[in-house]
Design a protein around this motif. Structure first.
Motif, PDB file in Angstrom:
ATOM      1  N   PRO A   1       0.784  -1.161   0.068  1.00 51.25           N
ATOM      2  CA  PRO A   1      -0.081  -0.129  -0.105  1.00 51.25           C
ATOM      3  C   PRO A   1       0.853   1.254   0.055  1.00 51.25           C
ATOM      4  O   PRO A   1       1.853   1.206   0.761  1.00 51.25           O
ATOM      5  N   LEU A   2       0.669   2.329  -0.835  1.00 52.07           N
ATOM      6  CA  LEU A   2       1.064   3.456  -0.964  1.00 52.07           C
ATOM      7  C   LEU A   2       0.151   4.455  -1.331  1.00 52.07           C
ATOM      8  O   LEU A   2      -0.962   4.292  -1.915  1.00 52.07           O
ATOM      9  N   PRO A   3       0.391   5.786  -0.836  1.00 51.11           N
ATOM     10  CA  PRO A   3      -0.640   6.859  -0.993  1.00 51.11           C
ATOM     11  C   PRO A   3      -0.836   6.928  -2.689  1.00 51.11           C
ATOM     12  O   PRO A   3      -0.067   7.014  -3.389  1.00 51.11           O
ATOM     13  N   ARG A   4      -2.244   6.833  -3.263  1.00 50.93           N
ATOM     14  CA  ARG A   4      -2.431   6.799  -4.635  1.00 50.93           C
ATOM     15  C   ARG A   4      -2.133   8.396  -5.007  1.00 50.93           C
ATOM     16  O   ARG A   4      -1.918   8.060  -6.363  1.00 50.93           O
ATOM     17  N   SER A   5      -2.205   9.200  -4.272  1.00 53.83           N
ATOM     18  CA  SER A   5      -2.208  10.573  -4.877  1.00 53.83           C
ATOM     19  C   SER A   5      -0.524  10.779  -5.524  1.00 53.83           C
ATOM     20  O   SER A   5      -0.480  11.630  -6.394  1.00 53.83           O
ATOM     21  N   THR A   6       0.305   9.970  -5.066  1.00 57.77           N
ATOM     22  CA  THR A   6       1.482  10.329  -5.748  1.00 57.77           C
ATOM     23  C   THR A   6       1.922   9.125  -6.630  1.00 57.77           C
ATOM     24  O   THR A   6       3.042   9.225  -7.176  1.00 57.77           O
ATOM     25  N   HIS A   7       1.055   8.280  -6.917  1.00 58.13           N
ATOM     26  CA  HIS A   7       1.368   7.021  -7.850  1.00 58.13           C
ATOM     27  C   HIS A   7       0.178   6.797  -8.711  1.00 58.13           C
ATOM     28  O   HIS A   7      -0.268   5.499  -9.026  1.00 58.13           O
ATOM     29  N   ASP A   8      -0.534   7.836  -9.101  1.00 53.43           N
ATOM     30  CA  ASP A   8      -1.900   7.683 -10.069  1.00 53.43           C
ATOM     31  C   ASP A   8      -1.526   7.592 -11.405  1.00 53.43           C
ATOM     32  O   ASP A   8      -1.301   8.621 -12.410  1.00 53.43           O
ATOM     33  N   MET A   9      -1.413   6.201 -11.883  1.00 49.89           N
ATOM     34  CA  MET A   9      -0.888   5.899 -13.000  1.00 49.89           C
ATOM     35  C   MET A   9      -1.954   6.376 -14.110  1.00 49.89           C
ATOM     36  O   MET A   9      -1.739   7.098 -15.491  1.00 49.89           O
ATOM     37  N   VAL A  10      -3.319   6.139 -13.905  1.00 51.14           N
ATOM     38  CA  VAL A  10      -4.413   6.894 -14.940  1.00 51.14           C
ATOM     39  C   VAL A  10      -4.293   8.402 -15.124  1.00 51.14           C
ATOM     40  O   VAL A  10      -4.371   8.821 -16.199  1.00 51.14           O
ATOM     41  N   ARG A  11      -3.936   8.987 -14.112  1.00 50.32           N
ATOM     42  CA  ARG A  11      -3.592  10.519 -14.198  1.00 50.32           C
ATOM     43  C   ARG A  11      -2.632  10.856 -14.936  1.00 50.32           C
ATOM     44  O   ARG A  11      -2.705  11.662 -15.869  1.00 50.32           O
ATOM     45  N   GLU A  12      -1.527  10.229 -14.721  1.00 45.87           N
ATOM     46  CA  GLU A  12      -0.404  10.401 -15.313  1.00 45.87           C
ATOM     47  C   GLU A  12      -0.413  10.229 -16.690  1.00 45.87           C
ATOM     48  O   GLU A  12       0.055  11.062 -17.600  1.00 45.87           O
ATOM     49  N   ALA A  13      -1.146   9.176 -17.222  1.00 43.90           N
ATOM     50  CA  ALA A  13      -1.156   8.738 -18.542  1.00 43.90           C
ATOM     51  C   ALA A  13      -2.264   9.999 -19.410  1.00 43.90           C
ATOM     52  O   ALA A  13      -2.000  10.370 -20.330  1.00 43.90           O
ATOM     53  N   ARG A  14      -3.358  10.318 -18.442  1.00 44.81           N
ATOM     54  CA  ARG A  14      -4.402  11.293 -19.067  1.00 44.81           C
ATOM     55  C   ARG A  14      -3.353  12.645 -19.284  1.00 44.81           C
ATOM     56  O   ARG A  14      -3.665  13.219 -20.387  1.00 44.81           O
ATOM     57  N   ILE A  15      -2.486  13.127 -18.525  1.00 42.87           N
ATOM     58  CA  ILE A  15      -1.694  14.371 -18.613  1.00 42.87           C
ATOM     59  C   ILE A  15      -0.836  14.188 -19.829  1.00 42.87           C
ATOM     60  O   ILE A  15      -0.837  15.175 -20.596  1.00 42.87           O
TER      61      ILE A  15
END
Length: 362
Positions: free
Chosen positions: A79-93
């Motif tokens: 488990p890790l904080p999702r806010s720093t490892h959001d792959m879906v958001r990173e791809a969208r950017i």
């Protein structure tokens, strides 16, 4: 294939059955990734993989299959904080910025289903180029190409910061108003959650940063980790940036935060090294000095950089807090075999001292 191991556990297994037998999930499951690629029509036949990058945070693999080369990027084990490892958001950017002409890899598939690898991931095109770290590629080694490399670093940053963030799609990436205030508050909280020792300079700097916060002059896409080591250059002269990498920290905010980070972590002949200087070659003749980078950015962007020492102090203060989290994980036995983490016992206090030195310039 046999199971491939990493210092913190099994890294790659052949089947989902193999993965289910492990106490800690692997990073890649070959049959699972192969099925995902099949579903999206990406390559054919057996899959070969190679881990690339330093892997301090998110993890990147070079995937070869049937003559096609791709890159798979995923977060670390949960488990890790999702806010720093959001792959879906990173791809969208990256998809949004690619339509704006910013040099980023093409994202070809995104997986939001955590049941496949334990975390979301995405697949992007493989860029054929070079990353400059502690050696200079032959074609970029002549003095004129060192000069061109420095120019390209700054002009790519100004290109990113010129993107119109008022469009509907880009406006949804973040709230530029209050960005600097939120950065100080958020990282101060991260320190409390991730340290096992008393370093009073953290709180003192947080207070100083809040009391001396400059006025934000513009809203822009902020990369959050903009440095030469996160740029890919073409494999032939002239020096040209073909890709900006590692978008996990990107949001909308104050563009001088990127310039401050670039300047604070830049290897300059006239400055003392820090543990954040990951491309030491720029100390060599032919590369621009830190001041030249800043001056060219100011000229190209039209922004007032008088308050840049504040942004440099912020960059190193944040870096110290991020590194402290790594150090604490190592103390707790979560990073066995890691040679970098032990250096942070002294490295974090030194970053805080260097942050203070920037603060004293204002």
């Amino acid at each position: 294939m046999t199971m491939q191991t990493a210092p913190d556990g099994v890294e790659v297994v052949a089947t989902a059955e193999d993965a289910a037998s492990l106490a800690s999930p692997p990073l890649l499951v070959i049959e699972t990734v192969t099925a995902f690629l099949d579903e999206h029509g990406l390559g054919s036949g057996p899959l070969a993989w190679e881990r690339i990058g330093d892997g301090q945070s998110n993890i990147t693999y070079r995937i070869s299959r049937g003559g096609q080369v791709l890159v798979l990027r995923r977060g670390p084990r949960p488990p890790l904080p999702r806010s720093t490892h959001d792959m879906v958001r990173e791809a969208r950017i990256q998809r949004l910025l690619r339509t704006e002409g910013i040099p980023v890899p093409e994202v070809v598939a995104v997986c939001e289903d955590e049941s496949l690898l334990g975390v979301p991931f995405y697949v992007m095109s493989y860029l054929d180029g070079v990353v400059i770290t502690d050696t200079v590629p032959t074609h970029l080694d002549p003095v004129e190409q060192r000069d061109a490399t420095s120019r390209a670093v700054v002009e790519t940053l100004t290109q990113l910061h010129r993107v119109d963030v008022t469009t509907a799609d880009l406006a949804g990436l973040g709230r530029p108003d209050g960005y600097l205030e939120r950065q100080v508050a958020r990282f101060a909280q991260l320190w409390e959650a991730n340290t096992t020792r008393e370093l009073p300079q953290v709180a003192a700097l947080a207070t100083w940063l809040e009391q001396n916060r400059p006025r934000t002059q513009a809203a822009a896409v902020v990369h959050g980790d903009y440095r030469i080591g996160n740029l890919m250059f073409a494999d032939r002269a002239p020096a040209t940036v073909v890709g900006i990498l590692d978008w996990e920290m990107a949001t909308l905010g104050d563009p001088l935060a990127d310039l401050g980070y670039l300047a604070a972590t830049y290897s300059d002949p006239g400055s003392e090294p820090t543990i954040m200087e990951l491309t030491p070659v720029t100390r060599q003749p032919g590369y621009w000095t830190r001041q030249q980078l800043v001056d060219h950015y100011a000229q190209r962007s039209g922004l007032d950089v008088t308050a840049l020492p504040w942004y440099q102090a912020l960059a190193l203060w944040k870096s110290a807090i991020f590194c402290e989290a790594i150090y604490t994980r190592w103390l707790h036995g979560e990073r066995p075999g890691d040679d970098f983490s032990p250096t942070l016992e002294a490295g974090v206090p030194r970053l805080l001292q260097q942050s203070q030195e920037h603060a004293q310039q204002l």
